[in-house]
Every structure is written in C-alpha cells, then in structure tokens.
Scaffold this active site. Structure first.
Site, PDB file in Angstrom:
ATOM      1  N   ASP A 118       0.794  -1.113   0.284  1.00 11.15           N
ATOM      2  CA  ASP A 118       0.208  -0.005  -0.190  1.00 11.15           C
ATOM      3  C   ASP A 118       1.023   1.322  -0.124  1.00 11.15           C
ATOM      4  OD1 ASP A 118      -2.318   1.616   0.264  1.00 11.15           O
ATOM      5  OD2 ASP A 118      -3.094   1.308   2.193  1.00 11.15           O
ATOM      6  N   HIS A 125      -3.432  13.875   1.138  1.00 12.30           N
ATOM      7  CA  HIS A 125      -3.138  12.771   1.881  1.00 12.30           C
ATOM      8  C   HIS A 125      -2.585  13.176   3.025  1.00 12.30           C
ATOM      9  CE1 HIS A 125      -4.603   9.800   5.042  1.00 12.30           C
ATOM     10  NE2 HIS A 125      -3.814   9.287   3.967  1.00 12.30           N
ATOM     11  N   GLU A 191     -10.125   4.083   4.405  1.00 15.26           N
ATOM     12  CA  GLU A 191      -8.875   4.855   3.482  1.00 15.26           C
ATOM     13  C   GLU A 191     -10.220   4.311   2.045  1.00 15.26           C
ATOM     14  OE1 GLU A 191      -4.731   4.287   4.581  1.00 15.26           O
ATOM     15  OE2 GLU A 191      -5.091   5.551   5.923  1.00 15.26           O
ATOM     16  N   GLU A 193      -9.629   4.059  -1.628  1.00 18.17           N
ATOM     17  CA  GLU A 193      -8.407   3.494  -2.496  1.00 18.17           C
ATOM     18  C   GLU A 193      -8.351   3.110  -3.819  1.00 18.17           C
ATOM     19  OE1 GLU A 193      -5.091   2.230  -0.330  1.00 18.17           O
ATOM     20  OE2 GLU A 193      -5.476   2.898   1.371  1.00 18.17           O
ATOM     21  N   ASP A 225      -9.041   0.240   3.056  1.00 15.37           N
ATOM     22  CA  ASP A 225      -7.770  -0.202   3.683  1.00 15.37           C
ATOM     23  C   ASP A 225      -7.942   0.426   4.928  1.00 15.37           C
ATOM     24  OD1 ASP A 225      -5.481  -0.862   4.576  1.00 15.37           O
ATOM     25  OD2 ASP A 225      -4.080   1.382   4.474  1.00 15.37           O
ATOM     26  N   ARG A 229      -6.856   4.602  14.158  1.00 14.94           N
ATOM     27  CA  ARG A 229      -6.276   5.668  14.491  1.00 14.94           C
ATOM     28  C   ARG A 229      -5.268   5.316  15.310  1.00 14.94           C
ATOM     29  NH1 ARG A 229      -4.933   6.517   8.589  1.00 14.94           N
ATOM     30  NH2 ARG A 229      -7.279   6.409   7.818  1.00 14.94           N
ATOM     31  N   GLN A 232      -2.971   2.517  15.353  1.00 19.61           N
ATOM     32  CA  GLN A 232      -2.038   3.122  13.687  1.00 19.61           C
ATOM     33  C   GLN A 232      -0.783   4.181  14.861  1.00 19.61           C
ATOM     34  OE1 GLN A 232      -3.478   4.848  10.578  1.00 19.61           O
ATOM     35  NE2 GLN A 232      -1.567   5.373   9.900  1.00 19.61           N
ATOM     36  N   TYR A 236       2.883   3.000  14.654  1.00 20.88           N
ATOM     37  CA  TYR A 236       3.856   3.149  14.045  1.00 20.88           C
ATOM     38  C   TYR A 236       5.336   3.579  14.264  1.00 20.88           C
ATOM     39  CZ  TYR A 236       3.388   8.403  12.763  1.00 20.88           C
ATOM     40  OH  TYR A 236       3.672   9.481  13.516  1.00 20.88           O
ATOM     41  N   LYS A 245      -3.779  -1.632  10.918  1.00 21.57           N
ATOM     42  CA  LYS A 245      -4.035  -1.906   9.274  1.00 21.57           C
ATOM     43  C   LYS A 245      -4.570  -3.602   8.820  1.00 21.57           C
ATOM     44  CE  LYS A 245      -2.920   2.927   7.488  1.00 21.57           C
ATOM     45  NZ  LYS A 245      -3.816   2.614   5.949  1.00 21.57           N
ATOM     46  N   THR A 249      -8.465  -5.642   5.064  1.00 23.91           N
ATOM     47  CA  THR A 249      -8.627  -5.050   4.038  1.00 23.91           C
ATOM     48  C   THR A 249      -9.285  -5.210   3.033  1.00 23.91           C
ATOM     49  OG1 THR A 249      -6.140  -4.442   3.542  1.00 23.91           O
ATOM     50  CG2 THR A 249      -7.025  -3.893   1.708  1.00 23.91           C
ATOM     51  N   GLU A 349      -9.779  12.679   7.968  1.00 22.05           N
ATOM     52  CA  GLU A 349      -9.527  14.099   7.465  1.00 22.05           C
ATOM     53  C   GLU A 349     -10.916  14.699   7.096  1.00 22.05           C
ATOM     54  OE1 GLU A 349      -6.723  13.269   3.991  1.00 22.05           O
ATOM     55  OE2 GLU A 349      -7.664  11.413   4.144  1.00 22.05           O
TER      56      GLU A 349
HETATM   57 MN    MN Z   1      -3.757   3.333   2.995  1.00 20.71          MN
END
Ligand code: MN
Length: 406
Positions: A118, A125, A191, A193, A225, A229, A232, A236, A245, A249, A349
């Site tokens: 990914d 973004h 997400e 995508e 995805d 948060r 993450q 991360y 994540k 998916t 977002e």
């Molecule tokens: Mn992603």
C-alpha cells in the site's frame, strides 16, 4: 461498438466497453466470470464449450491468477472475442445460457493475492495526516517528494466486498495517559483507494521500468484500507503501519481491465523537485472518480486523477531494489484525497481528527466508525464515446470487537 443483442443502454457502466473480470459461485461451483450489465457471463463455461480460447486459464480456475500470468496478448485476444460473442446475434443461442443475473451469484475474492503493498501517494492526504499525527511539524517528511512511500500490507487478510469487518482491538495510548491500554479501537476509520492487480511476474533482481506498467498490470479494483487510527498512532514509529491496518482490507469483486480505461487517461500533476531517472514516467494518471457513502449518506468524492505518484512509478519503485512481482500481487494507491474537505478519502480527514463530526442523512452524526456502520465506496471513469466505466463497489459493515462473522 454495437450495442448487440444484450440490449444494454448506451450509459450502462458495465457495457461491452468495460467487461471486468471476477470469480463467482453459482450453485455449488466456482467459475471465472465477466460482468456485463446486471449479468455475469460464465467464461469458464465458454471455454469448456470451445467458444473461447483462454489457453485453459478459465476452464477449471478458481482465481484469475492463471489468466493474469499469461499477459497482454492473451488479455487482448480474449477481450475482443468476448465483445464478438456478446454483440453478434449469431452467438446469442450459445452465450445466453451462460449468463447469470448478478444478484443470483456470490462474488469471491477475484485474485489469489501473494503480496499486497500500500502506497501513500496523495499529497493532500499525506499533508493532512502529517498535520494530524505530527502537529507543529512540517506535514510532509523530507523523503515524500523523492519516492512513493509505501509499506507491505497483509495479503492474507484482504477480503472481498460484503465481508463483515470485526472492530480490531489493540494497544493505544490516550493523549492524557502515562501508559498504553489494550482494547477495542475507538478511532476506526476507512481509506478509499484504488488498487492495481499485477499480471505477469517479473524476474528476480531485475527492476521494472515505468514503461513496463501496461505489460505487467492487468487492471483495477477499489480498495478500502480499514485503519484503526489510535492503534496506528501509537505503533507506527519507527517501522510504519502494522496491527492498525492488518486486521482487514476490502476489495471490490470485479477487476476493471486497463483496456477499458483508455479514455480515462489524464496527465498526472507535475513533480517538483524532479524525480530520479528510474522514476521518470509519462505522467499518465487515470480520471477515476470515487464516492464514499457512510450508512448510505454520500460524504465524499475523492478524485484519483490528482495523485502525485502514478501507478507506473509505484510499480517501478516497488521493484527498484530487485524485488520481483508475481501474478496476482496487489498494490494500492494510498488514500485518495483531494484539496477540499468533501474530497477526503478518510474519516480522520473528513472530521479533522474527530473535531468536526459529519451529519448523516438518518440524523446521526459521526466522528469515527461505530459498530453496525456500513461504508460503501464506488467509482466511475470516463469511457469512449461518452460512456461511463463502472467499478462496482467495495462495501463492508463493522461488527463489535470480539464478535465472529455474523
Ligand atoms: Mn492505505
């Protein structure tokens, strides 16, 4: 292109100008199929009956992988034969018995995915997430405009649209806490995508060039995805996304061939500073227009055309170290976000970290996903002669933490 005996409307997004491939179960048998209108054509059956020569890749297959491995000459030949079979009245009596109503079949994961990568290719973004995850610091890290940032995802937890998603549990550290806690994610997100399905593999140690894109990529799926948060944000650094994540998916079931997207090609944004020579490309982007629905309310329209890094650059970069690709590999664009809030490809977002809830048509408001919520991502792209190319949808519903599939 003649509308043919199927009688599809000019504006049907699944006319013979599209012909996306998938795998479906009808009765007790699994078949390779091609969607046309609101029907699915059993192409495994076509091949068994000698009406189509796909080098035996459809006849007994339970995934698109054998067909993907064959490469563009076969893809082109099969596509033109399918158009002939679906438009020439002479073939109607042979083909009609192999058509199933879409709502009577069960779409499966179309591809056996060996590796899933990914990326993170939308400047909007990456800038938004930088502001939200690292407030007060430059939103884009110094490498972002020099290489398409990506990570290796978990191929084994890629699921087909319609599969329920259990809310993940994990470690998170609330901002005002001294130590982390473990429990259900409280900031579960999406997400939106676009994913690229790899055809023929490449050779070990031999990087692909951006010019190899059309020979090594078969087509496109929509990807959600799902991202926790809070998990993450805590895990991360320094090695990137992991359990926030990898729990699931989702992908759409019908793989739209690149051949159906010729009229959707657009010029991708200019790049400054200039990229290294191995990443130079012809700036081909695709005008794929996504829509995100949260419990049925249209909340966002992310525009894929504006992505900074193109799929050709992503393919060149992911093989630049000599890593090779295999048929059925999947790589996704990263969250598609435009400049405006109503073009955000993620809810973190859209609600600006949860600070600005969105109101849904049912009167509810949301910051992040609640149990029972359903998210559906759809997309279209321009086709030739004023037609529209449909991608179908990728949809999923959130089940409470710890619950098995219902
Ligand atoms: Mn992603």
């Amino acid at each position: 292109m003649s509308p043919g005996w199927l009688g599809l409307a000019h504006d049907d997004p699944f006319g013979v100008h599209n012909l996306p491939y998938g795998v479906f179960v009808a009765g007790c048998v699994i078949r390779v199929g091609v969607r046309v209108g609101d029907l699915v054509l059993n192409v495994s059956g076509l091949e068994s009956q000698g009406l189509l020569d796909a080098h035996g890749t459809f006849e007994t297959a339970d995934s698109l992988n054998p067909f993907l491995a064959e490469g563009r000459p076969l893809w082109t030949a099969v596509r033109s034969r399918l158009v002939e079979l679906l438009t020439d009245e002479a073939h109607r009596k042979d083909v009609e018995p192999l058509l199933f109503p879409l709502d009577r079949v069960h779409p499966q994961l179309p591809v056996r995915i060996g590796d899933y990568v990914d990326f993170y290719s939308s400047e909007e973004h990456a800038t938004n997430l930088g502001k939200l995850f690292r407030p007060g610091q430059p939103p884009l890290l110094p490498n972002w405009k020099h290489l398409p940032i990506g990570y290796h995802g978990r191929a084994g937890t890629v699921v087909v649209s319609g599969t329920d998603v259990v809310r993940p549990s994990g470690q998170r550290k609330p901002p005002d806490a001294d130590a982390p806690v473990h429990g259900p994610s409280q900031r579960l997100d999406i997400e939106a995508e676009v994913g690229f399905v790899v055809g023929p593999g490449s050779d070990p140690g031999v990087p692909l060039s951006t010019k190899d894109f059309a020979d090594h990529v078969f087509g496109v799926v929509l990807v959600n995805d799902w991202s926790a948060r809070d998990i993450q944000a805590w895990e991360y650094q320094p090695l990137g996304p992991f359990l926030g994540k990898s729990f699931a998916t989702s992908v759409s079931p019908w793989v739209v061939p690149l051949d159906a997207l010729s009229a959707a090609r657009v010029v991708a944004p200019p790049q400054d500073p200039p990229v290294l020579p191995y990443l130079a490309d012809d700036r081909t982007g695709y005008d794929i227009r996504l829509e995100v629905r949260w419990n049925g309310t249209l909340v966002s329209r992310p525009p894929f055309a504006g992505l900074y890094w193109t799929p050709a650059q992503q393919l060149a970069h992911l093989t630049a170290n000599g890593a090779w690709v295999n048929p059925g590999d999947l790589y996704a664009s990263g969250t598609v976000s435009g400049a405006r809030r109503d073009q955000a490809g993620s809810f973190i977002e859209l609600t600006w970290g949860g600070a600005e809830p969105v109101r849904l048509a049912d009167g509810g408001s949301r910051r992040f996903l609640e149990d029972g919520d359903t998210v559906t991502i759809t997309a279209t792209a321009p086709g030739a002669d004023g037609r529209v190319v449909g991608f179908g949808e990728v949809t999923g519903r959130i089940l409470p933490a710890g619950a098995g599939p219902g």
